[in-house]
Design an enzyme around this catalytic site. Structure first.
Site, PDB file in Angstrom:
ATOM      1  N   ASP A   1      -6.932  50.205   9.521  1.00  0.00           N
ATOM      2  CA  ASP A   1      -8.266  50.294   8.907  1.00  0.00           C
ATOM      3  C   ASP A   1      -8.491  49.316   7.752  1.00  0.00           C
ATOM      4  OD1 ASP A   1     -10.880  51.369   8.478  1.00  0.00           O
ATOM      5  OD2 ASP A   1     -10.100  52.560   6.831  1.00  0.00           O
TER       6      ASP A   1
ATOM      7  N   CYS B   1     -27.264  57.148  20.948  1.00  0.00           N
ATOM      8  CA  CYS B   1     -26.790  56.856  19.592  1.00  0.00           C
ATOM      9  C   CYS B   1     -27.769  55.965  18.840  1.00  0.00           C
ATOM     10  CB  CYS B   1     -25.400  56.236  19.626  1.00  0.00           C
ATOM     11  SG  CYS B   1     -25.278  54.693  20.555  1.00  0.00           S
TER      12      CYS B   1
ATOM     13  N   CYS C   1     -27.450  54.278  28.675  1.00  0.00           N
ATOM     14  CA  CYS C   1     -27.582  55.289  27.616  1.00  0.00           C
ATOM     15  C   CYS C   1     -27.818  54.622  26.264  1.00  0.00           C
ATOM     16  CB  CYS C   1     -26.307  56.133  27.562  1.00  0.00           C
ATOM     17  SG  CYS C   1     -26.328  57.384  26.256  1.00  0.00           S
TER      18      CYS C   1
END
Length: 378
Positions: free
Chosen positions: A134, A194, A191
């Site tokens: 990260d 989101c 889709c």
């Protein structure tokens, strides 16, 4: 050295220490990601938490010159909480994003990478490695996508067939030329749930995020939250999961796999009012092992104030007045003033009028003015 056998053995070892997915790719530059990052910088869409050097973020050999391959790993984390506590009037609760439930993933993923490094050194004494999680330079998502961990969704998350997008990522550059794995097919199709549901419009298009509008980023800032976002925070005290919870690929993915990531319900959904007066020592003792604690208590407390405003929680008015009068931090005083305006009532009005006479900080005075204006509208 039989590299194919080494790869096979490493995969087995990784699974034995709790790595849920492992993939391999070359250490060649991530050219497409480089172009995307340059575009992100041009649009001023970056959060500021990232490594600024695009070359370091996209060329593994800048980090390990002798690098030949990258090992990508993923650990699944829970999307559902067992026995979640319910908030109610007088006992409102906030919510930490799922990625902050349980043990800080930076620690957990790094532990696995360290064990894998040790395993490799025992078998290849002259191995060179560089691991990161990260906060490292490389873009975890780009590495995971090319290594076949999952595809990069329209919500900018890696989506795996097995665990959905609820996975922590880490990677290790090495001088061992492991054979690469193939990327997997993108299954987002038409889709766009989101994109359509993002509360602040931070997902400006498929795969492009304006980080400065993203609630996950906004909850980690330490200054005043811009007015346009204050009512969008809801009861989130850290992070945002909206673009994950609506994703059809996450349906039914509870991921109750690793005990260390299982949430402590009272920490993952904490009562809001007790958050307001935690000392630094108390905050670290209570929340210090969670990823969401990394910015300290101030952003969490500011967000808790905004959450109480979201609920229009009248019972919190005395605590908010106390913060407005006595907290040393202007952002906390000012945010409390705004929240009192949203919640309303005679007690809030009197406190704001009194603070208007006593406050010296110009920004806090502006927030008091906003609070009084909101009361006027009520």
């Amino acid at each position: 050295m039989n590299i194919e056998q080494l790869k096979s053995d490493l995969i087995e070892y990784a699974k034995s220490i709790g790595v849920d997915k492992i993939g391999f790719t070359t250490a060649s530059p991530f050219e497409e990601m480089k172009n995307r990052l340059i575009r992100q910088q041009a649009l001023n869409y970056q959060s500021g938490f990232e490594e600024r050097d695009v070359e370091k973020r996209t060329d593994p050999k800048k980090l390990l010159p002798e690098g030949e391959s990258i090992i990508a790993i993923a650990l699944a984390y829970p999307s559902k909480m067992k026995n979640p506590p319910a908030g109610k009037k007088g006992e409102r609760r906030g919510i930490f994003a799922r990625a902050s439930w349980g043990l800080d993933y930076h620690v957990a993923v790094k532990e696995r990478l360290d064990l894998m490094e040790q395993w490799l050194r025992e078998r290849v004494p002259d191995v060179s490695v560089k691991s990161m999680v990260d906060t490292g330079e490389l873009v975890d998502r780009a590495v995971a996508e090319r290594a076949g961990i999952g595809w990069s969704g329209k919500n900018c998350s890696i989506i795996t067939p097995e665990f959905g997008s609820y996975v922590y990522l880490g990677e290790m550059i090495t001088n061992i030329p492991f054979p690469p794995d193939a990327p997997i097919e993108n299954e987002c199709g038409d889709c766009r749930l989101c994109l359509d549901i993002c509360p602040t419009g931070a997902l400006v298009e498929a795969g492009r995020l304006n980080s400065k509008r993203c609630i996950a980023f906004l909850t980690q800032t330490k200054d005043y939250l811009p007015d346009e976002f204050r009512r969008e925070i809801g009861n989130r005290v850290y992070g945002c999961d909206t673009c994950q919870t609506v994703c059809p690929k996450n349906k039914g993915k509870a991921n109750w796999i690793h005990e260390e990531f299982m949430p402590v319900p009272e920490l993952a959904k904490p009562l809001l009012v007790p958050l307001l007066n935690l000392s630094n020592k108390e905050f670290k003792r209570k929340f210090g092992t969670m990823a969401g604690s990394w910015r300290g208590k101030k952003p969490i407390q500011r967000n808790a104030i905004l959450a109480l405003a979201h609920f229009k929680e009248q019972s919190a008015v005395p605590e908010l007045i106390e913060l407005l009068k006595n907290d040393e931090r202007p952002v906390i005083r000012g945010t409390s003033a705004w929240a009192l305006g949203v919640i309303g009532g005679e007690q809030a009005k009197e406190a704001l009028l009194e603070a208007l006479q006593q406050e010296k900080d110009e920004e806090v005075l502006r927030e008091i003015g906003k609070g009084l204006e909101l009361l006027g509208r009520g």
